[in-house]
Structure formats: structure tokens, C-alpha cells
Design an enzyme around this catalytic site. Structure first.
Site, short mmCIF file in Angstrom:
data_model
loop_
_atom_site.label_atom_id
_atom_site.label_comp_id
_atom_site.label_asym_id
_atom_site.label_seq_id
_atom_site.Cartn_x
_atom_site.Cartn_y
_atom_site.Cartn_z
N ASN A 61 18.83 -53.99 17.36
CA ASN A 61 19.78 -54.59 16.72
C ASN A 61 19.11 -56.00 16.35
OD1 ASN A 61 22.75 -55.92 15.89
ND2 ASN A 61 21.98 -56.87 17.63
N THR A 115 17.17 -64.78 10.78
CA THR A 115 16.96 -64.97 9.27
C THR A 115 16.08 -66.23 9.31
OG1 THR A 115 19.05 -66.03 9.24
CG2 THR A 115 19.06 -63.88 8.42
N GLN A 151 17.94 -59.58 -1.56
CA GLN A 151 18.83 -60.69 -1.51
C GLN A 151 17.85 -61.78 -2.08
OE1 GLN A 151 21.95 -61.43 -1.53
NE2 GLN A 151 21.61 -63.50 -1.65
N GLY A 167 16.51 -65.34 -1.81
CA GLY A 167 16.10 -66.10 -0.69
C GLY A 167 15.56 -65.37 0.73
N TYR A 190 13.29 -61.03 5.09
CA TYR A 190 14.39 -60.14 5.78
C TYR A 190 14.63 -58.89 5.01
CZ TYR A 190 19.10 -59.57 7.97
OH TYR A 190 20.13 -59.07 8.55
N GLY A 250 27.00 -54.39 5.93
CA GLY A 250 27.30 -55.62 4.92
C GLY A 250 27.40 -56.91 5.59
#
Ligand code: CAA
Length: 240
Positions: free
Chosen positions: A82, A86, A141, A143, A147, A178
Site C-alpha cells: 500500500n 505523491t 492524471q 500533474g 504517479y 479512486g
């Protein structure tokens, strides 16, 4: 479930919810963390779950840390990868360190952890590995080239490792959350969050418990015919 489970990045956010859910199901749980000693101590005090501090981006640290967990608790049956960070920036502003740190922490860690638990799982003929990907690995995504690449990489890694170990009683799956109500998402601007909620048919952010329930299914004996899959848990924001 009287299994031994390890959750990386397990003292906060999604990992914390997964660790607590595993414990409530009867597992002996260990969590890793890297930076936030105060949060780790509070988590340990509140839950009684063992915490171990190391950098999952560091292969020798993973080897030593997992050995310590196995010495303390026993062989690892369930691994939840997990831990993640970012370092958002558009590519034309992204420093090489922002790329390397995210790739090594979010994707390198999955290799580092799996490489150190899979041989034992193969010998014992049982294992459950759940890798936490992201909606942003599925759709990309703005930016987040770093990631999104790491989280998409997790999906391919999961499918390959699932094939290698299906005949040994080990399932390897991913969940793709999400946007959830966590510290990581709280760091995103309020405008972006409002746009995300507006684009989510269920009409809210995910809660860590929403993701933990998906992880629990994949960790359970009930899921022994599910391997190499990616389970989207995103309120319908992106349907694959
Ligand atoms: N699509 C298209 N254009 C966009 C855009 C988008 N999604 N977002 C911003 N832009 C545009 C802006 O409108 C702006 O255009 P103008 O210059 O014409 O006004 C331009 O791009 C620059 O945008 P910013 O002002 O936002 O640029 P910045 O350099 O200040 O910030 C950023 C860049 C840090 C990446 C910021 O855009 C940002 O934080 N974006 C959100 C990133 C995000 O969602 N991260 C998720 C973190 S949580 C997570 O990752 C957990 C998980 O698994 C879901």
C-alpha cells in the site's frame, strides 16, 4: 482468518484501514511506516498492531525488515503493498528526484516486498498479495506522470506475478482506489477535489473502509479463483 499479514504504509490512510480490517478478521498484523513516528505510535497505542519502520524503496531494508517480522510473528501469508507518495508536478516542471522518488517508493517497493516474501509463500503453497494501484494509473492524471506510471506499472507487475505463482496457491491482485478521504488527497487543492466529486457518480470521496473491504475480499480464502485482476473502487469515476 488466522493468517499473518503485512501492510506497507499501514499507520495512516488506506493502509491503516486495511490493517485494522485484517486484525478484526483474526489475522496477526504487522505494518510498516517510514516517516511519521507520532502517527505510528498513536496507531500502535490505539490498535495494538505491531509497527516496523523502514523505507520500502530500499531492497536490503525490506529484506531485513521482513526477516524481523517473520522472527517476531511467523511467516507472511498476506502482503498488502500500500505504501505510496505523491510528488505532483507537470512533466515540464518535474525534477528528476520527483520522478525517481515516486517510481522507487510506489513501484520499486512492490518488487522489494514481493521478492522477499514470494519464495516462502511458494514453499508453503499459500499466499495473498494485494497491490494498491490507483484510478490515476488507469486513466492518467494531469500533474502525475510519475504517479500514473508507477500505478499503471503495478497493474502489469500484478498480472505477471499472478501467472508465475498461480500454480503455487498464491493469488496476486490489485485494487485501484479512486480519490479517498486521506491525508494524500487532502493535500490536493479544494477546487480539484470538488471537480473530482462532481465527476464521481456516487457523489463523494471514497472512505478508507471502502477500499479495505475490497482488499479483505482479495485477501480471503473466498477469493482463491481470483488472480491477476484489478478491482476498481472509485465510486464510478472511471469504469474499466
Ligand atoms: N486538465 C487540463 N488542464 C489542466 C488540468 C487538467 N486536469 N489541471 C490544470 N490544468 C491547467 C490549468 O487550468 C492551468 O491552465 P492556465 O495556465 O491556462 O490557467 C495550467 O494547467 C496549470 O495548472 P495549475 O495552475 O494547476 O499548475 P500548477 O503548476 O500550479 O500545479 C499541479 C500543477 C500541482 C499538478 C496541480 O495541477 C495539481 O495539484 N493537480 C492535481 C493533481 C492530482 O489530482 N493529484 C492527485 C493526488 S491524490 C492521489 O494521487 C491519490 C490517488 O491515487 C487518487
Amino acid at each position: 482468518m488466522t493468517r499473518i499479514a503485512v501492510v506497507t504504509g499501514g499507520t495512516r490512510g488506506l493502509g491503516r484501514a486495511a490493517a485494522i480490517a485484517l486484525k478484526e478478521k483474526g489475522c496477526t498484523v504487522a505494518v510498516t511506516y517510514h516517516g511519521n513516528d507520532a502517527a505510528a505510535q498513536a496507531f500502535k497505542d490505539e490498535t495494538g498492531i505491531a509497527v516496523y519502520k523502514w523505507d520500502v524503496a530500499d531492497f536490503p531494508a525490506c529484506k531485513a525488515g521482513l526477516q524481523k517480522i517473520e522472527d517476531d510473528l511467523g511467516s507472511v501469508d498476506i502482503l498488502v503493498n500500500n505504501a505510496g507518495i505523491t510528488r505532483d508536478a507537470t512533466l515540464h516542471h518535474m525534477a528528476p528526484e520527483q520522478w525517481v522518488d515516486v517510481i522507487n517508493t510506489n513501484l520499486g517497493s512492490v518488487f522489494n516486498m514481493c521478492r522477499n516474501v514470494v519464495p516462502g509463500m511458494r514453499e508453503r503453497g499459500f499466499g495473498r498479495i494485494i497491490n494498491v494501484s490507483s484510478i490515476n494509473g488507469q486513466k492518467g492524471q494531469f500533474g502525475q506522470t510519475n504517479y500514473s506510471a508507477a500505478k499503471a506499472g503495478i497493474v502489469g507487475f500484478t498480472k505477471a506475478l499472478a501467472q508465475e505463482n498461480a500454480a503455487k496457491g498464491i493469488t496476486v491482485n490489485a485494487v485501484a482506489p479512486g480519490y479517498c478521504d486521506t491525508d494524500m488527497v487532502a493535500a490536493v487543492s479544494a477546487d480539484v477535489i470538488q471537480q473530482i466529486i462532481a465527476a464521481t457518480p456516487v457523489g463523494r470521496l471514497g472512505q478508507p473502509a471502502d477500499i479495505a473491504r475490497a482488499i479483505m475480499f482479495l485477501a480471503s480464502d473466498d477469493a482463491d479463483f481470483v488472480t491477476g485482476s484489478t478491482l476498481s473502487v472509485n465510486g464510478g469515476e472511471y469504469m474499466v
